[in-house]
Design a protein around this motif. Structure first.
Motif, PDB file in Angstrom:
ATOM      1  N   HIS A 158     -15.982 -35.356  48.351  1.00 14.14           N
ATOM      2  CA  HIS A 158     -16.127 -35.101  46.543  1.00 14.14           C
ATOM      3  C   HIS A 158     -16.179 -33.615  46.908  1.00 14.14           C
ATOM      4  O   HIS A 158     -17.645 -33.166  47.195  1.00 14.14           O
ATOM      5  CB  HIS A 158     -17.079 -35.718  46.511  1.00 14.14           C
ATOM      6  N   CYS A 159     -15.428 -32.877  46.150  1.00 16.72           N
ATOM      7  CA  CYS A 159     -15.625 -31.308  45.732  1.00 16.72           C
ATOM      8  C   CYS A 159     -15.564 -31.113  44.350  1.00 16.72           C
ATOM      9  O   CYS A 159     -15.163 -31.845  43.605  1.00 16.72           O
ATOM     10  CB  CYS A 159     -14.769 -30.694  46.373  1.00 16.72           C
ATOM     11  N   GLU A 160     -16.571 -29.545  44.366  1.00 20.41           N
ATOM     12  CA  GLU A 160     -17.126 -29.594  42.985  1.00 20.41           C
ATOM     13  C   GLU A 160     -16.777 -27.924  42.768  1.00 20.41           C
ATOM     14  O   GLU A 160     -17.246 -28.070  43.302  1.00 20.41           O
ATOM     15  CB  GLU A 160     -17.987 -30.291  42.293  1.00 20.41           C
ATOM     16  N   SER A 161     -15.400 -27.339  41.945  1.00 20.50           N
ATOM     17  CA  SER A 161     -16.195 -26.143  42.064  1.00 20.50           C
ATOM     18  C   SER A 161     -16.817 -25.543  41.312  1.00 20.50           C
ATOM     19  O   SER A 161     -16.860 -26.362  39.662  1.00 20.50           O
ATOM     20  CB  SER A 161     -14.672 -25.900  41.942  1.00 20.50           C
ATOM     21  N   ILE A 162     -17.765 -24.703  41.399  1.00 21.11           N
ATOM     22  CA  ILE A 162     -18.973 -23.980  40.929  1.00 21.11           C
ATOM     23  C   ILE A 162     -18.507 -23.144  40.937  1.00 21.11           C
ATOM     24  O   ILE A 162     -19.340 -22.631  39.668  1.00 21.11           O
ATOM     25  CB  ILE A 162     -20.371 -24.224  41.204  1.00 21.11           C
ATOM     26  N   LEU A 163     -18.190 -21.813  40.735  1.00 22.82           N
ATOM     27  CA  LEU A 163     -17.743 -20.454  41.066  1.00 22.82           C
ATOM     28  C   LEU A 163     -16.509 -20.431  41.264  1.00 22.82           C
ATOM     29  O   LEU A 163     -15.705 -20.627  42.395  1.00 22.82           O
ATOM     30  CB  LEU A 163     -19.317 -19.958  41.907  1.00 22.82           C
ATOM     31  N   ALA A 164     -15.972 -19.284  40.551  1.00 17.35           N
ATOM     32  CA  ALA A 164     -14.316 -18.679  41.231  1.00 17.35           C
ATOM     33  C   ALA A 164     -15.077 -17.125  41.990  1.00 17.35           C
ATOM     34  O   ALA A 164     -15.866 -16.131  40.317  1.00 17.35           O
ATOM     35  CB  ALA A 164     -13.513 -18.329  39.950  1.00 17.35           C
ATOM     36  N   ASP A 165     -14.770 -16.568  42.600  1.00 23.25           N
ATOM     37  CA  ASP A 165     -15.363 -15.020  43.281  1.00 23.25           C
ATOM     38  C   ASP A 165     -13.919 -14.398  43.783  1.00 23.25           C
ATOM     39  O   ASP A 165     -13.157 -15.117  44.833  1.00 23.25           O
ATOM     40  CB  ASP A 165     -15.632 -15.385  44.765  1.00 23.25           C
ATOM     41  N   PRO A 166     -13.809 -13.649  42.963  1.00 26.76           N
ATOM     42  CA  PRO A 166     -12.642 -12.712  43.387  1.00 26.76           C
ATOM     43  C   PRO A 166     -12.886 -11.446  44.383  1.00 26.76           C
ATOM     44  O   PRO A 166     -13.457 -11.574  45.190  1.00 26.76           O
ATOM     45  CB  PRO A 166     -12.660 -11.725  41.748  1.00 26.76           C
ATOM     46  N   PHE A 167     -11.501 -11.470  45.463  1.00 23.31           N
ATOM     47  CA  PHE A 167     -11.454 -10.247  46.741  1.00 23.31           C
ATOM     48  C   PHE A 167     -11.197  -9.045  45.932  1.00 23.31           C
ATOM     49  O   PHE A 167     -11.352  -8.849  44.299  1.00 23.31           O
ATOM     50  CB  PHE A 167     -10.001 -11.134  47.557  1.00 23.31           C
ATOM     51  N   MET A 168     -11.953  -8.427  46.385  1.00 21.48           N
ATOM     52  CA  MET A 168     -12.014  -6.350  46.090  1.00 21.48           C
ATOM     53  C   MET A 168     -11.440  -5.853  47.716  1.00 21.48           C
ATOM     54  O   MET A 168     -12.063  -6.298  48.641  1.00 21.48           O
ATOM     55  CB  MET A 168     -13.913  -6.457  46.394  1.00 21.48           C
ATOM     56  N   VAL A 169     -11.214  -4.859  47.299  1.00 17.47           N
ATOM     57  CA  VAL A 169     -10.562  -3.767  48.135  1.00 17.47           C
ATOM     58  C   VAL A 169     -11.828  -2.663  48.706  1.00 17.47           C
ATOM     59  O   VAL A 169     -12.588  -2.094  48.047  1.00 17.47           O
ATOM     60  CB  VAL A 169      -9.478  -3.096  48.035  1.00 17.47           C
ATOM     61  N   VAL A 170     -12.567  -2.606  50.084  1.00 14.27           N
ATOM     62  CA  VAL A 170     -13.528  -1.263  50.174  1.00 14.27           C
ATOM     63  C   VAL A 170     -12.899  -0.485  50.400  1.00 14.27           C
ATOM     64  O   VAL A 170     -12.344  -0.301  52.232  1.00 14.27           O
ATOM     65  CB  VAL A 170     -14.752  -2.387  50.991  1.00 14.27           C
ATOM     66  N   THR A 171     -13.160   0.463  50.734  1.00 16.66           N
ATOM     67  CA  THR A 171     -12.533   1.837  51.578  1.00 16.66           C
ATOM     68  C   THR A 171     -13.525   3.291  51.025  1.00 16.66           C
ATOM     69  O   THR A 171     -14.723   2.463  50.696  1.00 16.66           O
ATOM     70  CB  THR A 171     -11.464   2.680  50.890  1.00 16.66           C
ATOM     71  N   LEU A 172     -13.355   3.919  52.539  1.00 13.82           N
ATOM     72  CA  LEU A 172     -14.361   5.437  52.193  1.00 13.82           C
ATOM     73  C   LEU A 172     -14.137   6.025  50.994  1.00 13.82           C
ATOM     74  O   LEU A 172     -12.726   5.739  50.520  1.00 13.82           O
ATOM     75  CB  LEU A 172     -14.076   5.984  52.977  1.00 13.82           C
ATOM     76  N   PRO A 173     -15.621   7.011  50.666  1.00 10.18           N
ATOM     77  CA  PRO A 173     -15.136   7.139  48.630  1.00 10.18           C
ATOM     78  C   PRO A 173     -14.190   8.568  49.213  1.00 10.18           C
ATOM     79  O   PRO A 173     -13.869   8.748  50.937  1.00 10.18           O
ATOM     80  CB  PRO A 173     -16.067   7.899  48.377  1.00 10.18           C
ATOM     81  N   GLY A 174     -12.722   9.067  48.365  1.00  9.89           N
ATOM     82  CA  GLY A 174     -11.804   9.658  48.464  1.00  9.89           C
ATOM     83  C   GLY A 174     -10.313   9.080  49.557  1.00  9.89           C
ATOM     84  O   GLY A 174      -9.969   9.574  49.663  1.00  9.89           O
ATOM     85  N   HIS A 175     -10.372   8.268  49.896  1.00 13.58           N
ATOM     86  CA  HIS A 175      -9.642   7.439  50.483  1.00 13.58           C
ATOM     87  C   HIS A 175      -8.285   7.541  49.077  1.00 13.58           C
ATOM     88  O   HIS A 175      -8.758   6.584  48.096  1.00 13.58           O
ATOM     89  CB  HIS A 175      -9.586   5.704  50.850  1.00 13.58           C
ATOM     90  N   ARG A 176      -7.078   7.526  49.324  1.00 11.34           N
ATOM     91  CA  ARG A 176      -6.193   7.265  48.164  1.00 11.34           C
ATOM     92  C   ARG A 176      -6.009   6.286  48.054  1.00 11.34           C
ATOM     93  O   ARG A 176      -5.452   6.084  46.091  1.00 11.34           O
ATOM     94  CB  ARG A 176      -4.848   7.960  48.774  1.00 11.34           C
ATOM     95  N   LEU A 177      -5.986   5.019  48.156  1.00  6.49           N
ATOM     96  CA  LEU A 177      -5.909   3.925  47.247  1.00  6.49           C
ATOM     97  C   LEU A 177      -7.050   3.670  46.523  1.00  6.49           C
ATOM     98  O   LEU A 177      -6.939   3.166  45.503  1.00  6.49           O
ATOM     99  CB  LEU A 177      -5.907   2.366  48.391  1.00  6.49           C
ATOM    100  N   THR A 178      -8.484   4.163  46.372  1.00 10.72           N
ATOM    101  CA  THR A 178      -9.047   3.874  45.346  1.00 10.72           C
ATOM    102  C   THR A 178      -9.706   5.380  44.705  1.00 10.72           C
ATOM    103  O   THR A 178     -10.204   4.870  43.569  1.00 10.72           O
ATOM    104  CB  THR A 178     -10.360   3.338  46.137  1.00 10.72           C
ATOM    105  N   GLU A 179      -9.594   6.567  44.984  1.00 13.25           N
ATOM    106  CA  GLU A 179      -9.655   7.519  44.697  1.00 13.25           C
ATOM    107  C   GLU A 179      -9.622   7.198  43.102  1.00 13.25           C
ATOM    108  O   GLU A 179      -7.882   7.207  42.666  1.00 13.25           O
ATOM    109  CB  GLU A 179      -9.322   8.721  44.828  1.00 13.25           C
TER     110      GLU A 179
END
Length: 309
Positions: A158-179
Motif C-alpha cells: 500500500h503506497c501513499e505519495s506524500i511529497l514531490a521532489d524535483p531534480f536539480m542540476v549541480v555544477t561548479l560556479p562559472g559552468h556554461r550551463l548554469t552561469e
C-alpha cells in the motif's frame, strides 16, 4: 517445536550484548542457565545461532536473520499482552520505520523531532537503508512501514505519495550551463560528463529515464552511493550532477551552483506498508506525522511539470 518465550528473551539479550553474563543479569538468570537456554533454543530450531568461545560471542548468519526479526515479534507480543490486560494506553511504545539515505538525512530528522514533541511516549526507531533493503524490510515485517522513492514494483504494497521532489542540476560556479541562468533544460545536458547516484538509489532509475526522454546522452564518469560523495566529485571537476532536491543540505552548497531542471521532473516520495495489513494505532500515528511533516517541506512545483514515472 516447543520454543519458550524465555528462550527468545534470553537469545535477544545475548544477541544485543554479545555476552552471556550481561544477558543473565538482564533476564535474571545465571550464566549456566543462559547457556542452557540458548542450547535448548538451537536444538528446537535445528540451527546454530551463536558461535561462542571463552572470549567472544558471535552471531551466525542464521542468528543475524533470527535476531533481526525477533525484536519486532517480542515488541508486538508485549504490546498484545498489555492490550489484553487493559494496560496499554496507545500512547507509548516503539515504531520502526525504514527509509532510504537521502530521506533519512534530509526529511526524517524533522519527522523524528516532530514525534518527540507531539508524542513523547513513542520511540521512533529509524533504519537507514538503501531503497531495496527498505522494501525488503517492509515486506518481511521487520519494520512497521517505510519511506521510499516511488518503487517500480509495488503490487504487494500500500503506497501513499506524500511529497514531490524535483531534480536539480549541480555544477561548479562559472559552468556554461548554469552561469547567469535561472534554470537548465534537460536536453542541454547532452554530452556532459555526469557524476550520479548509483542504481541502489531509488532516484537513479528516474534520472536515467528523464535523460533518455529528453535526448540527453551523457558520459557517466562516477556512480556513487552517497550524495555527499557526489557533491565532492563535482567540486573536484569530475563532472556535473543531477540530484533530487532533498539531497541538498539545508544550508546549501557553498562551493557549487544548483539550478532547477526544466521541464520539471519530480520523484514521488511515498509511505509504504504491506497491503492488507493494518498498522498498529501507534504506527498509524507516526505515519500521519511523517505525512504532515513532509507536507510542510514541499515547495510549489515549477512549470511546466513532467511527472517521473
Amino acid at each position: 517445536m516447543n520454543v519458550t518465550l524465555r528462550q527468545l528473551r534470553v537469545f535477544r539479550s545475548v544477541a544485543e550484548g554479545r555476552n552471556f553474563s550481561r544477558a543473565g543479569d538482564q533476564v535474571g538468570l545465571s550464566q549456566p542457565a543462559v547457556s542452557r537456554s540458548i542450547s535448548e533454543l538451537e536444538a528446537q530450531l535445528g540451527l546454530k545461532l551463536l558461535d561462542r568461545t571463552t572470549r567472544e560471542v558471535v552471531l551466525t548468519e542464521a542468528g543475524h536473520s533470527f535476531a533481526a526479526r525477533l525484536d519486532r515479534v517480542l515488541d508486538e507480543l508485549d504490546q498484545t499482552l498489555q492490550d489484553v490486560a487493559g494496560l496499554a494506553s496507545a500512547r507509548g511504545g516503539k515504531v520502526r520505520v525504514a527509509s532510504s539515505p537521502t530521506l533519512s538525512a534530509n526529511l526524517m530528522p524533522d519527522c523524528i523531532a516532530a514525534c518527540a514533541v507531539q508524542a513523547p511516549g513513542i520511540q521512533f526507531l529509524l533504519l537507514d537503508r538503501i531503497q531495496q533493503d527498505v522494501l525488503d524490510s517492509v515486506r518481511s515485517g521487520e519494520v512497521d512501514f517505510g519511506v521510499v522513492i516511488e518503487p517500480s514494483e509495488a503490487d504487494d504494497l500500500h503506497c501513499e505519495s506524500i511529497l514531490a521532489d524535483p531534480f536539480m542540476v549541480v555544477t561548479l560556479p562559472g559552468h556554461r550551463l548554469t552561469e547567469k541562468k535561472a534554470s537548465v533544460n534537460w536536453s542541454a545536458l547532452d554530452g556532459q560528463p555526469l557524476v550520479l547516484l548509483d542504481h541502489a538509489s531509488g532516484s537513479r532509475r528516474l534520472i536515467d529515464l528523464a535523460l533518455e526522454r529528453h535526448g540527453a546522452r551523457c558520459d557517466v564518469k562516477q556512480q556513487l552511493g552517497h550524495a555527499t560523495t557526489v557533491f565532492r566529485m563535482v567540486e573536484a571537476g569530475i563532472g556535473i550532477s543531477v540530484m533530487p532536491g532533498l539531497s541538498l543540505p539545508p544550508e546549501g552548497l557553498a562551493r557549487l551552483v544548483v539550478r532547477p531542471l526544466v521541464p520539471n521532473v519530480q520523484r514521488a516520495i511515498m509511505l509504504i506498508r504491506r497491503r492488507n495489513r493494518e498498522l498498529s494505532p501507534l504506527a498509524q500515528r507516526v505515519w500521519r506525522m511523517v505525512r504532515e511533516t513532509a507536507a510542510l517541506s514541499e515547495a510549489p512545483p515549477a512549470s511546466p511539470t513532467t511527472k517521473a514515472r
